[in-house]
Design an enzyme around this catalytic site. Structure first.
Site, PDB file in Angstrom:
ATOM      1  N   GLY A  83       0.707  -1.125   0.012  1.00 49.47           N
ATOM      2  CA  GLY A  83      -0.029   0.213  -0.351  1.00 49.47           C
ATOM      3  C   GLY A  83       0.767   1.171  -0.003  1.00 49.47           C
ATOM      4  O   GLY A  83       1.707   1.716   0.476  1.00 49.47           O
ATOM      5  N   ARG A 125       3.723   5.630   1.892  1.00 46.83           N
ATOM      6  CA  ARG A 125       4.394   7.878   1.277  1.00 46.83           C
ATOM      7  C   ARG A 125       3.862   8.450   0.777  1.00 46.83           C
ATOM      8  O   ARG A 125       4.597   8.946   0.406  1.00 46.83           O
ATOM      9  CB  ARG A 125       5.953   7.796   1.731  1.00 46.83           C
ATOM     10  CG  ARG A 125       6.531   6.368   0.758  1.00 46.83           C
ATOM     11  CD  ARG A 125       7.346   7.033   0.528  1.00 46.83           C
ATOM     12  NE  ARG A 125       8.400   6.666  -0.299  1.00 46.83           N
ATOM     13  CZ  ARG A 125       9.627   6.382  -0.850  1.00 46.83           C
ATOM     14  NH1 ARG A 125      10.397   7.493  -1.036  1.00 46.83           N
ATOM     15  NH2 ARG A 125      10.266   5.407  -1.441  1.00 46.83           N
ATOM     16  N   ASP A 173       8.633   6.271   7.828  1.00 49.52           N
ATOM     17  CA  ASP A 173       8.696   7.549   8.207  1.00 49.52           C
ATOM     18  C   ASP A 173       7.713   8.252   7.260  1.00 49.52           C
ATOM     19  O   ASP A 173       6.535   9.415   7.105  1.00 49.52           O
ATOM     20  CB  ASP A 173       9.458   8.223   8.455  1.00 49.52           C
ATOM     21  CG  ASP A 173      10.241   8.493   6.808  1.00 49.52           C
ATOM     22  OD1 ASP A 173      10.255   8.141   6.150  1.00 49.52           O
ATOM     23  OD2 ASP A 173      12.002   9.075   7.476  1.00 49.52           O
ATOM     24  N   GLY A 174       7.541   7.300   6.200  1.00 54.53           N
ATOM     25  CA  GLY A 174       6.243   8.368   5.306  1.00 54.53           C
ATOM     26  C   GLY A 174       6.311   9.453   4.353  1.00 54.53           C
ATOM     27  O   GLY A 174       6.487  10.159   3.984  1.00 54.53           O
ATOM     28  N   ARG A 178       3.265  13.050  -8.318  1.00 56.88           N
ATOM     29  CA  ARG A 178       3.639  12.618  -9.733  1.00 56.88           C
ATOM     30  C   ARG A 178       2.082  12.745 -10.585  1.00 56.88           C
ATOM     31  O   ARG A 178       1.387  12.461  -9.421  1.00 56.88           O
ATOM     32  CB  ARG A 178       3.800  10.886  -8.789  1.00 56.88           C
ATOM     33  CG  ARG A 178       3.843   9.768  -9.418  1.00 56.88           C
ATOM     34  CD  ARG A 178       4.499   8.480  -9.175  1.00 56.88           C
ATOM     35  NE  ARG A 178       4.166   7.920  -8.340  1.00 56.88           N
ATOM     36  CZ  ARG A 178       4.394   6.460  -7.338  1.00 56.88           C
ATOM     37  NH1 ARG A 178       5.642   6.135  -8.081  1.00 56.88           N
ATOM     38  NH2 ARG A 178       3.086   6.247  -7.527  1.00 56.88           N
ATOM     39  N   ARG A 224      -1.485  -1.152 -10.161  1.00 52.12           N
ATOM     40  CA  ARG A 224      -0.897  -2.543 -10.314  1.00 52.12           C
ATOM     41  C   ARG A 224      -1.308  -3.539 -10.016  1.00 52.12           C
ATOM     42  O   ARG A 224      -2.271  -4.014  -9.341  1.00 52.12           O
ATOM     43  CB  ARG A 224       0.357  -1.757  -9.441  1.00 52.12           C
ATOM     44  CG  ARG A 224       0.911  -0.766  -8.804  1.00 52.12           C
ATOM     45  CD  ARG A 224       0.998  -0.343  -7.194  1.00 52.12           C
ATOM     46  NE  ARG A 224       0.960   1.013  -6.801  1.00 52.12           N
ATOM     47  CZ  ARG A 224       2.098   1.571  -6.914  1.00 52.12           C
ATOM     48  NH1 ARG A 224       3.267   1.061  -6.897  1.00 52.12           N
ATOM     49  NH2 ARG A 224       2.089   2.919  -6.012  1.00 52.12           N
ATOM     50  N   ASP A 251       4.046  -5.176  -7.355  1.00 52.94           N
ATOM     51  CA  ASP A 251       3.581  -3.965  -6.786  1.00 52.94           C
ATOM     52  C   ASP A 251       4.058  -2.305  -7.890  1.00 52.94           C
ATOM     53  O   ASP A 251       3.789  -1.301  -7.426  1.00 52.94           O
ATOM     54  CB  ASP A 251       4.294  -3.133  -5.794  1.00 52.94           C
ATOM     55  CG  ASP A 251       5.432  -3.436  -5.015  1.00 52.94           C
ATOM     56  OD1 ASP A 251       6.206  -4.532  -5.163  1.00 52.94           O
ATOM     57  OD2 ASP A 251       6.147  -3.466  -4.830  1.00 52.94           O
ATOM     58  N   ASP A 267       7.812   3.636 -10.797  1.00 53.91           N
ATOM     59  CA  ASP A 267       9.157   3.464  -9.617  1.00 53.91           C
ATOM     60  C   ASP A 267      10.369   3.403 -10.193  1.00 53.91           C
ATOM     61  O   ASP A 267      10.312   2.337 -10.660  1.00 53.91           O
ATOM     62  CB  ASP A 267       9.035   1.838  -8.770  1.00 53.91           C
ATOM     63  CG  ASP A 267       9.423   2.388  -7.601  1.00 53.91           C
ATOM     64  OD1 ASP A 267      10.301   2.434  -7.499  1.00 53.91           O
ATOM     65  OD2 ASP A 267       8.491   1.805  -5.916  1.00 53.91           O
TER      66      ASP A 267
END
Ligand code: AMP
Ligand code: MG
Length: 483
Positions: free
Chosen positions: A83, A86, A118-119, A169, A176, A243, A253
């Site tokens: 999931g 971040r 930490d996102g 983005r 996905r 993913d 990615d």
């Protein structure tokens, strides 16, 4: 004003969680993709406002920020819950042609899916994704885009403290293979079905009599085209987990990705890819494997009769190698100046690639120099090979084949230079931009590279220093995930 649509949020509530971005201390706009923004109907705004919007400090009233649920096979091992740990989807915008795009902040703070992370995102990986994804777009490779990069004025703790940043983005769809796997793993057929309809609609695809098969057909074809496009520019994705495999056929990615300098089908850069699973030459096979994982998720939707569903999906999956081959041949044929490469030309293409490999020649420069060797030998071409012996046989074969097609040498040269880039985002250059920005707060290198890679096929004296492969001391041997 930005008027987001919020269709993703209308998917079943187990597909996402609502989450607002966590404001950052001192947002500063470091890059903004004005042409893309205009295309998406985002109007002119002050830099300060843009920094607040794309740093996550100000959420437009029309946005409904959410983290998407997904699972994924990472290096072959299934992780039932990943999931957006971040990233947050703000909403969707239509471009001038009416195509929908999702706008996502990356590095905007923790979510339910952060699993101890930490996102946040560090500036280096944000600049890397900005540069490389925009270069890929300019190179004609389907990809997510970069709309903005904002520094946060905060530090993130990695091996060392690093300046933090948020990337915006843009993608046709972030769904996905792993998104489907998430619901299949939970036996949630209803959401799989909703997701199929959603993706078809989002990608403007006809559902036809069997929506699941329509979606699978698209996935097979778009992955075949995508991986062939990667191979044509020497791109190694580096982390082709399910993913990171988007149904839209966009490259997604930009963690440990890299362009290779000298040609080597076994080339790997990613520090975590110890067994070379995602090496340059393995990419078609891995895409095929990822598609098989998607097929597993679609089985119940294709037909209630499992054997019938299996046979329909298998037939399409088995078409992948042939589809990939056709795209690969068209790409590489064009790179060699052929109008229409056919199966007989495969031997010519492979012999050229073997010569590159044996001669440790730079992949990008060799194709570019080849365009100067259509009629006569080229000293530049030969100089790029440790051992250019294989060219003695190969060049005459190639010239004979070009002559069969009957185009003038000038026309062939022009066509080759339109598909073989003059310069690519070489790793050492990306690193240089990151070092200058992270260590000196100097974004000049980053901006210059953006300009250079926006027109990668045009030779330009101003950017002549950006063509060449790295000197030995500049070589980047390893790349790291964007965390
Ligand atoms: P990636 O390697 O970027 O494909 O990410 C794999 C998974 O790790 C995804 O679920 C990400 O959301 C999550 N992740 C990566 N970096 C962070 C981070 N700094 N904080 C929280 N989650 C993260
Ligand atoms: Mg990822």
């Amino acid at each position: 004003m930005i008027e987001f649509d919020r269709r993703y949020a209308r998917l079943p509530a187990n597909a996402w969680v609502a989450q607002d971005p966590v404001p950052v201390q001192a947002p500063e706009l470091r890059a903004f993709n004005r042409p893309l923004a205009t295309d998406l109907g985002i109007d002119e705004q002050r830099r300060g406002t843009l920094a607040e919007l794309f740093g996550g400090n100000r959420v437009p009233a029309s946005a409904r920020p959410l983290a998407m649920a997904y699972a994924g096979h990472q290096f072959g091992h299934f992780v039932p819950q990943l999931g957006d740990g971040r990233a947050l989807l703000l909403g969707e915008l239509a471009d001038r042609l009416g195509r929908w795009y999702e706008v996502q902040l990356k590095g905007s703070g923790p979510t339910r899916y952060s699993r101890g992370g930490d996102g946040r995102a560090a500036l280096g990986p944000v600049l890397r994704e900005y540069l490389v994804s925009e270069a890929m777009h300019a190179l004609g490779v389907p990809t997510t885009r970069a709309l903005a990069a904002v520094t946060t004025g905060e530090f993130v703790q990695r091996e060392q403290p690093r300046p933090g940043a948020v990337l915006t983005r843009v993608a046709r769809s972030h769904v996905r293979v792993g998104t489907f796997q998430y619901f299949t793993a939970r036996g949630d057929r209803e959401t799989v079905e909703a997701l199929i309809d959603f993706v078809l609609d989002r990608l403007d695809l006809e559902p036809g009599p069997n929506p699941a098969l329509a979606l699978f057909d698209h996935a097979v074809e778009s992955q075949a085209a995508l991986v062939a496009a990667w191979m044509g520019v020497g791109f190694i994705h580096g982390v082709m987990n399910t993913d990171n495999c988007a149904l839209s056929g966009e490259t997604i990615d930009y963690g440990p990705c890299a362009f290779m300098d000298e040609f080597d089908p076994q080339q790997v850069f990613s520090s975590i890819d110890r067994h070379g699973r995602y090496a340059y030459g393995n990419q078609p096979m891995i895409a095929n494997w990822n598609l098989a994982r998607l097929a597993e998720c679609l089985l119940p939707q294709v037909d209630d009769d499992e054997a019938a569903a299996l046979s329909e999906l298998n037939r399409r999956l088995e078409a992948f190698p042939g589809r990939f081959e056709r795209h690969w041949r068209a790409r590489f044929g064009a790179k060699l100046g052929l109008v229409e490469a056919n199966a007989d030309d495969d031997a010519l293409i492979h012999a050229w690639l073997d010569a590159l490999h044996a001669g440790r020649a730079d992949f990008t420069l060799a194709f570019r120099h080849l365009a100067d060797a259509i009629e006569d030998d080229s000293a530049d071409l030969r100089a790029g090979f440790d051992d250019a012996g294989a060219l003695d046989d190969w060049l005459p074969r190639w010239r004979t084949r070009l002559a069969e097609e009957g185009r003038s040498p000038a026309a062939v040269r022009k066509a080759m230079n339109a598909v073989n880039p003059d310069r690519i985002p070489r790793n050492h250059l990306v690193e240089r931009a990151i070092r200058a920005a992270e260590d000196e707060g100097d974004f000049g290198v980053f901006e210059r590279l953006q300009a250079a890679w926006a027109k990668p096929f045009e030779a330009d004296d101003e950017f002549a220093d950006l063509r060449d492969p790295p000197e030995d001391h500049e070589r980047v041997l390893q790349t790291f995930c964007g965390t």
